[in-house]
Write a protein that holds these residues in place. Structure first.
Motif, PDB file in Angstrom:
ATOM      1  N   ASP A 114      37.692  39.723   0.694  1.00 25.67           N
ATOM      2  CA  ASP A 114      38.712  39.490   1.720  1.00 25.67           C
ATOM      3  C   ASP A 114      40.110  39.816   1.186  1.00 25.67           C
ATOM      4  O   ASP A 114      40.920  40.439   1.871  1.00 25.67           O
ATOM      5  N   VAL A 167      26.399  35.928   7.167  1.00 27.55           N
ATOM      6  CA  VAL A 167      27.420  35.518   6.201  1.00 27.55           C
ATOM      7  C   VAL A 167      27.646  34.006   6.152  1.00 27.55           C
ATOM      8  O   VAL A 167      27.602  33.407   5.074  1.00 27.55           O
ATOM      9  N   GLN A 168      27.853  33.389   7.332  1.00 26.22           N
ATOM     10  CA  GLN A 168      28.159  31.951   7.309  1.00 26.22           C
ATOM     11  C   GLN A 168      27.004  31.113   6.740  1.00 26.22           C
ATOM     12  O   GLN A 168      27.211  30.302   5.836  1.00 26.22           O
ATOM     13  N   GLY A 200      31.246  42.717   3.449  1.00 22.90           N
ATOM     14  CA  GLY A 200      32.298  43.730   3.522  1.00 22.90           C
ATOM     15  C   GLY A 200      32.499  44.540   2.262  1.00 22.90           C
ATOM     16  O   GLY A 200      33.459  45.306   2.162  1.00 22.90           O
ATOM     17  N   ALA A 235      23.962  45.919  11.972  1.00 24.81           N
ATOM     18  CA  ALA A 235      25.286  45.293  11.847  1.00 24.81           C
ATOM     19  C   ALA A 235      25.263  43.857  12.386  1.00 24.81           C
ATOM     20  O   ALA A 235      25.877  42.954  11.814  1.00 24.81           O
ATOM     21  N   ALA A 236      24.509  43.642  13.483  1.00 31.17           N
ATOM     22  CA  ALA A 236      24.480  42.297  14.083  1.00 31.17           C
ATOM     23  C   ALA A 236      23.817  41.301  13.134  1.00 31.17           C
ATOM     24  O   ALA A 236      24.255  40.152  12.999  1.00 31.17           O
ATOM     25  N   THR A 237      22.753  41.749  12.444  1.00 31.80           N
ATOM     26  CA  THR A 237      22.075  40.869  11.475  1.00 31.80           C
ATOM     27  C   THR A 237      23.043  40.525  10.359  1.00 31.80           C
ATOM     28  O   THR A 237      23.150  39.359   9.937  1.00 31.80           O
ATOM     29  N   ALA A 238      23.748  41.546   9.874  1.00 31.68           N
ATOM     30  CA  ALA A 238      24.698  41.328   8.779  1.00 31.68           C
ATOM     31  C   ALA A 238      25.727  40.279   9.186  1.00 31.68           C
ATOM     32  O   ALA A 238      26.045  39.371   8.406  1.00 31.68           O
ATOM     33  N   GLU A 239      26.212  40.390  10.406  1.00 28.96           N
ATOM     34  CA  GLU A 239      27.246  39.466  10.861  1.00 28.96           C
ATOM     35  C   GLU A 239      26.722  38.031  10.917  1.00 28.96           C
ATOM     36  O   GLU A 239      27.418  37.093  10.527  1.00 28.96           O
ATOM     37  N   ARG A 240      25.474  37.900  11.370  1.00 35.01           N
ATOM     38  CA  ARG A 240      24.875  36.570  11.493  1.00 35.01           C
ATOM     39  C   ARG A 240      24.626  35.888  10.142  1.00 35.01           C
ATOM     40  O   ARG A 240      24.547  34.676  10.059  1.00 35.01           O
ATOM     41  N   LYS A 274      33.093  36.769  -1.807  1.00 36.42           N
ATOM     42  CA  LYS A 274      33.720  36.824  -0.474  1.00 36.42           C
ATOM     43  C   LYS A 274      35.238  36.709  -0.592  1.00 36.42           C
ATOM     44  O   LYS A 274      35.987  37.463   0.046  1.00 36.42           O
ATOM     45  N   ALA A 282      27.040  42.824   3.897  1.00 35.35           N
ATOM     46  CA  ALA A 282      27.420  42.000   5.054  1.00 35.35           C
ATOM     47  C   ALA A 282      28.793  41.362   4.847  1.00 35.35           C
ATOM     48  O   ALA A 282      29.546  41.160   5.793  1.00 35.35           O
TER      49      ALA A 282
END
Ligand code: PEP
Ligand code: MG
Length: 570
Positions: free
Chosen positions: A488, A547-548, A517, A540-545, A484, A515
């Motif tokens: 970034d 990462v954290q 990037g 895309a929404a799953t990917a975003e959820r 990550k 997810a």
């Protein structure tokens, strides 16, 4: 009363080529053949060698015509060995000293094979097999006994053998060979190389298998896990059939992604191929890979007594460059660690993975490096080529290697040789580089994360040490945190970031990395379309959820659990 059939037996070898195969076994007979006495043993031997040499050249031609260039290369090497006076001289000396021809051939084979095997380099040591294979053919020829005729197999079967020779494989029809199981061999053995190039399932290192199987027995194997079942029960057969069907269904479903570009939301995720040979390049083209994300050039340097010439390299790199419209990333040689070159003075004992490896060699081996760079810069004229440096640890190294590359470009310009200076990127496989990724990004044109090495260096666990397999999961959150940071930093500096380690071909790994990037997932040719299929089905929404929670996880298992539950919730 007929005795009951022997019971089911299970064993685990080393998975060498993916796929699941179930079918009747053909056990390859390795009965000793005795050479009869003749009036002039030395002349008989020399005649037999000449006949075997001609056979090997013919088989090489056959393999080449069948598009199996790696098998052809092995056969070519054996044809050369059959001409080598070392063998004939040693046999003649044995006969002169009073040995029978049979004894002289046995002694010579043992001596020369032991000489190769003693060399502390797995690639040279593997030449011992070539000596045994060549003299075995000579032995069969002198005794007037045909070598096992694998060409005669008509029913789709699984070959079971102590070892299958390279020459024998040239006679195989891949349509009737469902899989191999051999006692000998590791991932670099000929059997493994050839199984991969044939695209058949293979398990190697299956100790004792020949004793356990009779021709005609049902056998099942999983070339990914290394599982073998002999005379499987109905239940075991059903389990292997399910694995085989799942594998085939996934391949079939993935095939529709051949040549298709995939995105995550509206962000493109390229899926190029990792390659190391001509056969790999051909397969990557056939699978419709989005270019090449990693050409491991060191394989051209290892299995030989002297380094490849500039022309040989130029030809190989040009072949790759011409094969694709997309970028072809050529990695300069990553010699060292488990990939020593016999002609370089880098003792693998003194230089294991934490030693002099990859770019750390380029100033001390400047002739070798400059020759390679000349070949790459010349090949860059023939396609969209990028140059990538392995095992970079800090910025000063990049500056020094880039200066070497600039000097080579200047030299080519002075000589009036057509060339192009390609974009230069680095592998991120040393944690130090990921931790100062902003400073490194400012010096290069792209990043490619090598999760295989990044994992071994982050977890302090040698990647060749099987005992430490539990520490080798690249989905460990510490490794992912470094990925990550790298992604970034790359994007802050407007450069692309790929992953070319095995994590990219792991479905959960592909999900997490995309997810985060990552712009490109570079995987072996056969994994290109399955990986595209994974990305295509990721929301895309799953990917975003994801990462954290993934970065907050405490272990690779937890990461995998997060991926499972978030994907199920989508
Ligand atoms: C890696 O380290 O992840 C990588 C792709 O390089 P190699 O496996 O060739 O060391
Ligand atoms: Mg590496």
């Amino acid at each position: 009363m007929t005795p009951p059939p022997p019971p089911e037996t299970k064993l685990v070898g080393t998975g060498a080529a993916g796929g699941v195969a179930i079918g009747p076994a053909v056990v390859i007979d390795t009965v000793e053949v005795e050479i009869p006495d003749t009036d002039d043993p030395v002349a008989s031997f020399n005649d037999a060698m000449a006949a075997v040499q001609a056979d090997l050249v013919r088989l090489q031609e056959q393999a080449r015509n069948a598009g199996r260039s790696e098998a052809a290369e092995v056969l070519g090497a054996q044809a050369l060995m059959a001409e080598d006076p070392m063998l004939a001289d040693s046999v003649a000396a044995g006969v002169a000293a009073g040995a029978t021809l049979d004894q002289a051939v046995t002694d010579t084979t043992a001596e020369i094979a032991a000489m190769f095997a003693a060399i502390d380099d797995p690639y040279i040591a593997a030449r011992a097999t070539d000596v045994v294979e060549v003299t075995d053919r000579v032995r069969h020829h002198l005794a007037g006994v045909d070598s096992t005729d694998l060409g005669a197999i008509e029913v789709p079967s699984i070959l079971v053998a102590a070892a299958i020779t390279a020459a024998e494989t040239a006679l195989l029809d891949p349509k009737v060979v469902l899989g191999f199981i051999t006692e000998a061999g590791g991932p670099t053995s000929h059997v493994a190389i050839i199984a991969r190039s044939l695209g058949v399932a293979a398990v190697v290192g299956a100790t004792g298998v020949v004793e356990m199987v009779n021709s005609g027995d049902a056998v099942a194997l999983d070339g990914a896990s290394g599982d073998v079942a002999i005379r499987p029960s109905d239940e075991t057969t059903a389990a292997f059939t399910a694995r085989r069907d799942a594998f085939a269904a996934a391949r079939e479903a993935a095939a529709r992604f051949r040549g298709v570009r995939v995105t995550l939301g509206d962000r493109p995720v390229a899926v190029p191929a990792n390659v190391g040979s001509r056969d790999d390049i051909e397969l990557a083209i056939a699978e419709g890979a989005d270019g090449i994300g990693l050409l491991r050039t060191e394989f051209l340097f290892l299995d030989r007594a002297a380094a490849p010439s500039e022309e040989e390299q130029f030809e190989f790199y040009s072949l790759a460059a011409q094969g694709f419209d997309d970028t072809v990333v050529i990695r300069t040689f990553d010699i060292g660690g488990d990939k020593p070159a016999p002609y370089l003075d880098i003792d693998p004992e003194e230089n294991p993975f934490l030693g002099v490896r990859g770019a750390r060699l380029y100033s001390q081996e400047s002739d070798l490096f400059n020759t390679q760079v000349r070949a790459i810069l010349r090949a860059a004229v023939h396609g969209d080529v990028s140059l990538m440096l392995p095992m970079i640890s800090h910025v000063a190294e990049i500056r020094s290697v880039r200066a070497q590359i600039a000097d080579v470009a200047q030299q080519l310009a002075d000589e009036g040789v057509a060339h192009e200076l390609p974009p230069v990127g680095v592998m991120v496989e040393v944690p130090a580089v990921a931790l100062v990724a902003d400073a490194v990004a400012a010096e290069v044109d792209f990043f490619s994360i090598g999760t295989n090495d990044l994992t071994q260096y982050t977890m302090a666990a040698d990647r060749t040490n099987g005992v430490l397999d539990g520490l080798q999961d690249p989905l460990h959150p510490a490794v992912l945190a470094l990925c990550k940071l790298t992604a970034d930093a790359a994007h802050r500096h407007g450069i692309t970031v790929s992953v070319c380690g095995l994590a990219a071909a792991d479905p959960a790994g592909a999900v997490v990395l995309a997810a985060m990037g990552i712009d490109k997932l570079s995987v072996s040719a056969r994994s290109v379309n399955p990986t595209k299929s994974v990305i295509d089905s990721l929301e895309a929404a799953t990917a975003e959820r994801l990462v954290q929670p993934v970065l907050a996880a405490a272990s690779a298992q937890e990461v995998r659990e997060v991926v499972r539950s978030e994907s199920a919730a989508a």
